[in-house]
Design an enzyme around this catalytic site. Structure first.
Site, PDB file in Angstrom:
ATOM      1  N   SER A 115      10.473  11.043  31.050  1.00 41.69           N
ATOM      2  CA  SER A 115      11.053  10.797  31.576  1.00 41.69           C
ATOM      3  C   SER A 115      10.287   9.853  33.207  1.00 41.69           C
ATOM      4  CB  SER A 115      11.000  12.300  32.141  1.00 41.69           C
ATOM      5  OG  SER A 115       9.882  12.817  32.753  1.00 41.69           O
ATOM      6  N   SER A 135       6.211  12.482  28.635  1.00 45.69           N
ATOM      7  CA  SER A 135       6.911  11.967  29.946  1.00 45.69           C
ATOM      8  C   SER A 135       7.020  10.384  29.986  1.00 45.69           C
ATOM      9  CB  SER A 135       7.504  12.882  30.589  1.00 45.69           C
ATOM     10  OG  SER A 135       8.453  14.160  29.802  1.00 45.69           O
ATOM     11  N   LYS A 145       6.876   8.692  40.693  1.00 43.87           N
ATOM     12  CA  LYS A 145       8.099   9.360  40.006  1.00 43.87           C
ATOM     13  C   LYS A 145       9.097  10.106  40.319  1.00 43.87           C
ATOM     14  CE  LYS A 145       8.729  11.588  35.563  1.00 43.87           C
ATOM     15  NZ  LYS A 145       8.444  12.266  34.298  1.00 43.87           N
TER      16      LYS A 145
END
Length: 482
Positions: free
Chosen positions: A163, A187, A88
């Protein structure tokens, strides 16, 4: 609830394998790591124009890593043997552009990697790219001013959640077999639910420490994402273990997480709550889809009972704990960085700055009450099941939903309330695909487990996965936005 039928996948055959199948082939030497790297690259180049899940790729670095792949840890249960993975874009990888999704850091290239990345590489992971994220991970729709929007592979007019939306979309479309996510307000759970993959939020300290520079923080944690529960367990084996660089880390279990999953009992005892005693908001469509899933699970032999512990002051407690992170990290960045922040991130930071010491003390006391209530409640159940989110994914252009079944939502995290409990209490939680809605978009179910009960929670998730006929995917993106 609709079931998966005729899922199409035109990518390389290697990309259709599970991570466990791929690693087993790598361990036996039946397929070379370079072949998996080539397959990943071909798939990324084929689907990225349609989904924008992994905007930064590092193929040269990956090839160099293959040349120096060290097999000294090949007997470790988390050994990945040269398998490509995604990281990520909130997690630093040495020599690779790491933007945190914010415009002021669009050219940032760190010299050193996050300790979790170092661990994964030591255990045979090959980082092939950085997955897209909203600015500093703030928000459950993945877009930013650096790379733009990530689209949901099941329907590219829809968002992929956030996210960790880039991680989830890259898995669903077969770009990589495993992808690292992180979780504060769901997330990695929300994008897993929206994209039909598995997202696991472990207890703090299981998969590395807190965010960079905030090692004692326990609310935002890294975790594994994959297309199946067993793959997720394998990835957690690769992440887990004591790390002296992390003040909250603790040792891996004696039995590997993957082995625990393979021994899973299909009959478990589940407490199910559709709204957490009225705390959460659930659309009629989501309620119907999840009740259909729970009926399938019960028909497979599990006991499903509607029940939920008392959750006093959960909303305020979670919001206070969350705000501390925003004020402490992005809120202390130089003004040259902060001047580019989106409005919702600015609001988070301001909320944190305005907290009083009594706010912080109350939150710490309240989270202890919540922990006590949930842990005693789980003496009678294997897991607490509830929605991951209360509605299905919305348009990719919409930052957050303004209403749910006609009821206005007060701010951009209200619709994420089901994520609060695991974060506030530090309990492990997982999002498992349990089917599809009438439009063919995945539906996820959240399971919350016992204190540091990662192994038992993964086993319970596998029981759910078996009952609903999963896992699903990978798929060819359903391109509907052109």
């Amino acid at each position: 609830m609709a079931r998966a039928t005729d899922i199409e996948f035109s990518g390389p055959e290697l990309c259709a394998l599970s991570a466990c199948e791929a690693v087993d082939l790598l361990r036996k030497g039946e397929v070379a790591p370079k072949d998996f790297l080539a397959a990943s690259r071909a798939r990324v180049e084929a689907v990225e124009p349609d989904i924008n899940a992994m905007p930064t790729r590092c193929w040269d670095r990956a090839e160099d890593a293959l040349e120096s792949l060290d097999g000294s840890l090949a007997e470790h249960p988390g050994w990945l043997g040269g398998l490509p993975i995604g990281i990520k874009d909130l997690t630093s990888v040495s020599g690779v552009r790491t933007t945190f999704g914010t415009y002021a850091m669009r050219d940032n290239v760190p010299e050193s990697s996050d300790p979790l990345v170092l661990r994964l590489e030591e255990r045979g992971a090959i980082v092939v790219g950085k997955t897209n994220t909203p600015e500093f991970g703030a928000g459950a729709n993945t877009f930013n001013d650096v790379f733009g929007m990530t689209r949901n592979p099941w329907n590219t007019t829809l968002n992929a959640g956030g996210s960790s939306g880039g991680a989830a979309a890259s898995l669903a479309s077969g770009e990589v077999w495993l992808s690292q996510g992180s979780d504060l307000a769901g997330s990695l759970r929300t994008p897993a639910a929206f994209c039909g993959v598995v997202g696991f939020r472990p207890s703090p300290g299981v998969a590395g420490g807190g965010p960079n520079g905030f090692g004692f923080h326990t609310e935002g944690v890294s975790g594994p994402m994959a297309r199946s529960v067993e793959d997720c367990a394998l990835f957690l084996d690769a992440m887990a273990g004591f790390d002296p660089r992390s003040p909250i880390s603790f040792p891996a279990p004696d039995m590997s997480y993957r082995e625990t999953v393979t021994r899973a009992d299909e009959k478990i005892r589940i407490a199910y709550s559709n709204d957490m005693n009225g705390f959460g908001l659930t659309s009629q469509a989501m309620e119907r889809d999840l009740r259909d899933a729970m009926a399938l699970i019960a028909r497979n032999g599990s006991v499903v009972e509607e029940a939920c512990p008392d959750l006093p002051e959960l909303d305020l407690t979670y919001r206070t704990l969350r705000a501390i992170l925003w004020a402490a990290l992005p809120g202390r960045a130089p003004e040259s960085v902060q001047q580019h922040y989106k409005q919702t991130l600015r609001e988070n930071i301001e909320y944190g700055r305005n907290l009083t010491i009594d706010d912080v003390l109350d939150a710490q006391l309240n989270r202890s009450k919540l922990f006590d209530n949930v842990t005693s409640f789980l003496d009678d159940f294997d897991v607490l099941a509830c929605p991951v989110v209360g509605l299905h994914p919305g348009p990719v252009e919409q930052e957050f939903p303004a209403e749910l079944d006609g009821e206005p939502l007060t701010d951009y995290i209200t619709w994420l309330r089901y994520s609060y409990l695991a974060t506030a209490t530090g309990l492990p939680a997982i999002s498992v695909p349990v089917g599809f809605n009438d439009q063919g978009v995945p539906v996820g179910l959240q399971l919350i487990g016992r204190h540091r009960g990662e192994a038992q929670l993964l086993a319970a998730a596998r029981a759910v996965e078996i009952a609903v006929g999963g896992p699903f995917g990978p798929i060819d993106p359903n391109v509907t936005h052109r």
